[in-house]
Design a protein around this motif. Structure first.
Motif, PDB file in Angstrom:
ATOM      1  N   ILE A  48     -15.607  22.521   0.479  1.00 37.47           N
ATOM      2  CA  ILE A  48     -14.174  22.224   0.507  1.00 37.47           C
ATOM      3  C   ILE A  48     -13.455  23.439  -0.046  1.00 37.47           C
ATOM      4  N   ARG A  49     -12.570  24.003   0.764  1.00 34.94           N
ATOM      5  CA  ARG A  49     -11.757  25.146   0.339  1.00 34.94           C
ATOM      6  C   ARG A  49     -10.356  24.657   0.003  1.00 34.94           C
TER       7      ARG A  49
ATOM      8  N   GLN B 290     -15.311  19.621 -10.491  1.00 38.31           N
ATOM      9  CA  GLN B 290     -16.647  19.055 -10.717  1.00 38.31           C
ATOM     10  C   GLN B 290     -16.801  17.693 -10.049  1.00 38.31           C
ATOM     11  N   ILE B 291     -15.759  16.877 -10.125  1.00 37.20           N
ATOM     12  CA  ILE B 291     -15.810  15.551  -9.515  1.00 37.20           C
ATOM     13  C   ILE B 291     -15.889  15.659  -8.000  1.00 37.20           C
ATOM     14  N   LEU B 292     -15.093  16.546  -7.405  1.00 38.09           N
ATOM     15  CA  LEU B 292     -15.138  16.735  -5.956  1.00 38.09           C
ATOM     16  C   LEU B 292     -16.519  17.231  -5.516  1.00 38.09           C
TER      17      LEU B 292
ATOM     18  N   ILE C 118     -13.451  27.144  -4.043  1.00 36.64           N
ATOM     19  CA  ILE C 118     -14.457  26.863  -3.020  1.00 36.64           C
ATOM     20  C   ILE C 118     -15.480  25.945  -3.673  1.00 36.64           C
ATOM     21  N   ILE C 119     -15.528  24.720  -3.220  1.00 32.78           N
ATOM     22  CA  ILE C 119     -16.392  23.706  -3.820  1.00 32.78           C
ATOM     23  C   ILE C 119     -17.524  23.387  -2.865  1.00 32.78           C
ATOM     24  N   GLY C 120     -18.766  23.448  -3.345  1.00 30.14           N
ATOM     25  CA  GLY C 120     -19.921  23.216  -2.491  1.00 30.14           C
ATOM     26  C   GLY C 120     -20.559  24.525  -2.059  1.00 30.14           C
TER      27      GLY C 120
ATOM     28  N   SER D  39     -16.015  21.267   5.226  1.00 28.76           N
ATOM     29  CA  SER D  39     -16.222  22.154   6.361  1.00 28.76           C
ATOM     30  C   SER D  39     -15.714  23.541   6.017  1.00 28.76           C
ATOM     31  N   ASN D  40     -16.425  24.543   6.497  1.00 27.42           N
ATOM     32  CA  ASN D  40     -16.000  25.918   6.282  1.00 27.42           C
ATOM     33  C   ASN D  40     -14.753  26.268   7.071  1.00 27.42           C
ATOM     34  N   GLN D  41     -14.428  25.453   8.083  1.00 30.51           N
ATOM     35  CA  GLN D  41     -13.327  25.770   8.980  1.00 30.51           C
ATOM     36  C   GLN D  41     -11.958  25.428   8.388  1.00 30.51           C
ATOM     37  N   ALA D  42     -11.913  24.511   7.444  1.00 28.72           N
ATOM     38  CA  ALA D  42     -10.637  23.965   6.985  1.00 28.72           C
ATOM     39  C   ALA D  42     -10.302  24.405   5.560  1.00 28.72           C
ATOM     40  N   VAL D  43      -9.007  24.531   5.312  1.00 29.58           N
ATOM     41  CA  VAL D  43      -8.509  24.834   3.970  1.00 29.58           C
ATOM     42  C   VAL D  43      -7.464  23.782   3.600  1.00 29.58           C
ATOM     43  N   LEU D  44      -7.628  23.152   2.453  1.00 26.78           N
ATOM     44  CA  LEU D  44      -6.640  22.207   1.951  1.00 26.78           C
ATOM     45  C   LEU D  44      -5.577  22.995   1.184  1.00 26.78           C
ATOM     46  N   THR D  45      -4.321  22.812   1.567  1.00 25.69           N
ATOM     47  CA  THR D  45      -3.263  23.708   1.104  1.00 25.69           C
ATOM     48  C   THR D  45      -2.276  23.084   0.123  1.00 25.69           C
ATOM     49  N   GLU D  46      -2.425  21.792  -0.167  1.00 26.15           N
ATOM     50  CA  GLU D  46      -1.484  21.131  -1.066  1.00 26.15           C
ATOM     51  C   GLU D  46      -2.233  20.364  -2.155  1.00 26.15           C
ATOM     52  N   VAL D  47      -1.784  20.535  -3.386  1.00 27.96           N
ATOM     53  CA  VAL D  47      -2.310  19.770  -4.524  1.00 27.96           C
ATOM     54  C   VAL D  47      -1.112  19.200  -5.282  1.00 27.96           C
TER      55      VAL D  47
END
Length: 383
Positions: free
Chosen positions: A74-75, A301-303, A66-68, A315-323
């Motif tokens: 950004i999750r 840290q960069i993000l 969880i960034i921010g 946004s709290n609503q979204a989750v990024l699922t691929e790295v």
């Protein structure tokens, strides 16, 4: 090497480009505060990149970040990819080995009655360009390579090379059989974790064919099964791969000045039905080691730096699922070169966003590519 005009619409999107291991010069602005703000972000990112090395994150398998703070975050919940310590930039040019003799081998005719349709194919392309130049609505996009078209057919199979970087193959009998059920069959996307054998076998079949034109490594990212009655075939989507690293493939619209190598194939009965390669066959003219890949700790840290500066939006609503650690293609049109730079690609598949009405209305970032060596944003996209 040039920009083509064709009869279908390609939407434009904004692109920010970074080059491996290099920092961009500050943008000029009439507003000195804006210029200083940009300098400040670059300085912060550079400080993170130049931190003393710590122990590698060799035991990290899952990412749960969880960034921010607050609603502006950004999750990220994803599987940790394999991270090589030394990566390269690769410069690709036209592939002069794609001759008619090689095309004949690629065709694999069983009849021996081969017709050379190259001249007709070249004329068709030139006519299509001329017609579209005269149209009121023209789509402009860039093409990697400038070699002539070669096309051979024996009446049962057809194969072609285009631009010195692309190829096409089709078995007419098998294609007719599969196309007859394409729109009416059951469609199932096969997840790699649950269908490793299908991914492994289809890769083996494809590479047996692709090796004839010098392509020995691919990155399959999606397989869809189509089945109706006694007919089953698989649609395989893939990119070229270089020493285990594929090419960025989850993107929005492609605009003029962009080239993304991609491949697609249909396979049934352990035979290739149709196969298309777009800008996949560029020849490596230069490979240069460009440094140690940024760790995931540095990436967080960069993000956060980009998030806090307003460069990207969360946004709290979204989750990024691929790295993924992949190559990002930067097209140098004037030089007729395609440069591949390593990036951390963090995203949620666009199909997931589009299926979720709440997410589709969210303006937060759904995809970001960050140069894996310099920390620069190469591409970011929001809906």
């Amino acid at each position: 090497m040039r920009t083509k005009v064709l009869g279908f619409v390609v939407a434009a999107m904004c692109l920010a480009v970074g080059i491996c291991g290099c920092q961009k010069a500050p943008e000029r602005s009439a507003d000195e505060d804006i210029l200083h703000a940009k300098d400040s972000v670059q300085d912060e990112v550079a400080a993170i990149v130049n931190e003393p090395e710590r122990a590698a994150e060799t035991d990290m398998q899952k990412i749960n970040s969880i960034i921010g703070k607050g609603d502006h975050v950004i999750r990220i919940r994803a599987q940790m990819p394999d991270v090589p310590q030394d990566v390269k930039t690769i410069a690709l040019g036209e592939n002069e080995t794609l001759t008619k003799d090689v095309l004949k081998e690629f065709l694999g005719s069983e009849t021996g009655k081969i017709k050379d349709l190259s001249e007709e194919a070249q004329k068709e392309i030139e006519q299509s360009r001329a017609e579209n130049e005269q149209g009121e609505e023209r789509a402009v996009f860039s093409v990697f390579g400038d070699a002539p078209v070669y096309k051979l057919s024996d009446g049962q199979k057809t194969a072609s090379f285009s631009d010195g970087t692309g190829a096409y193959y089709q078995d007419e009998r098998l294609y007719e059989k599969c196309a007859s059920i394409y729109k009416s069959s059951d469609e199932i996307v096969l997840e790699k974790a649950d269908h490793e054998n299908v991914y492994r076998e289809t890769e083996k079949i494809l590479l047996a064919k692709l090796s004839k034109i010098g392509m020995t490594e691919i990155d399959i990212y999606k397989i869809t099964q189509y089945q109706k009655e006694n007919v089953t075939f698989y649609e395989i989507e893939f990119t070229p791969s270089y020493e285990g690293m594929g090419v960025v493939h989850e993107i929005g619209s492609i605009s003029s000045g962009e080239v993304f190598p991609s491949g697609k194939a249909w396979i049934c009965e352990e035979s290739i039905v149709t196969l298309s390669l777009d800008a996949c066959l560029g020849k490596a003219e230069m490979q240069e080691t460009c440094g140690t890949v940024l760790s995931w700790r540095q990436m967080e840290q960069i993000l956060e730096t980009y998030l806090n500066s307003g460069t990207i939006h969360g946004s709290n609503q979204a989750v990024l699922t691929e790295v993924e650690l992949l190559y990002y293609p930067i097209f140098k049109e004037d030089e007729n070169k395609l440069e591949l730079v390593p990036v951390w690609h963090i995203y949620t598949p666009m199909s997931v966003w589009m299926e979720n009405e709440e997410l589709a209305e969210d303006e937060s970032i759904w995809s970001i590519c960050v140069n894996a060596v310099s920390g620069e944003i190469v591409r970011s996209e929001s809906l």
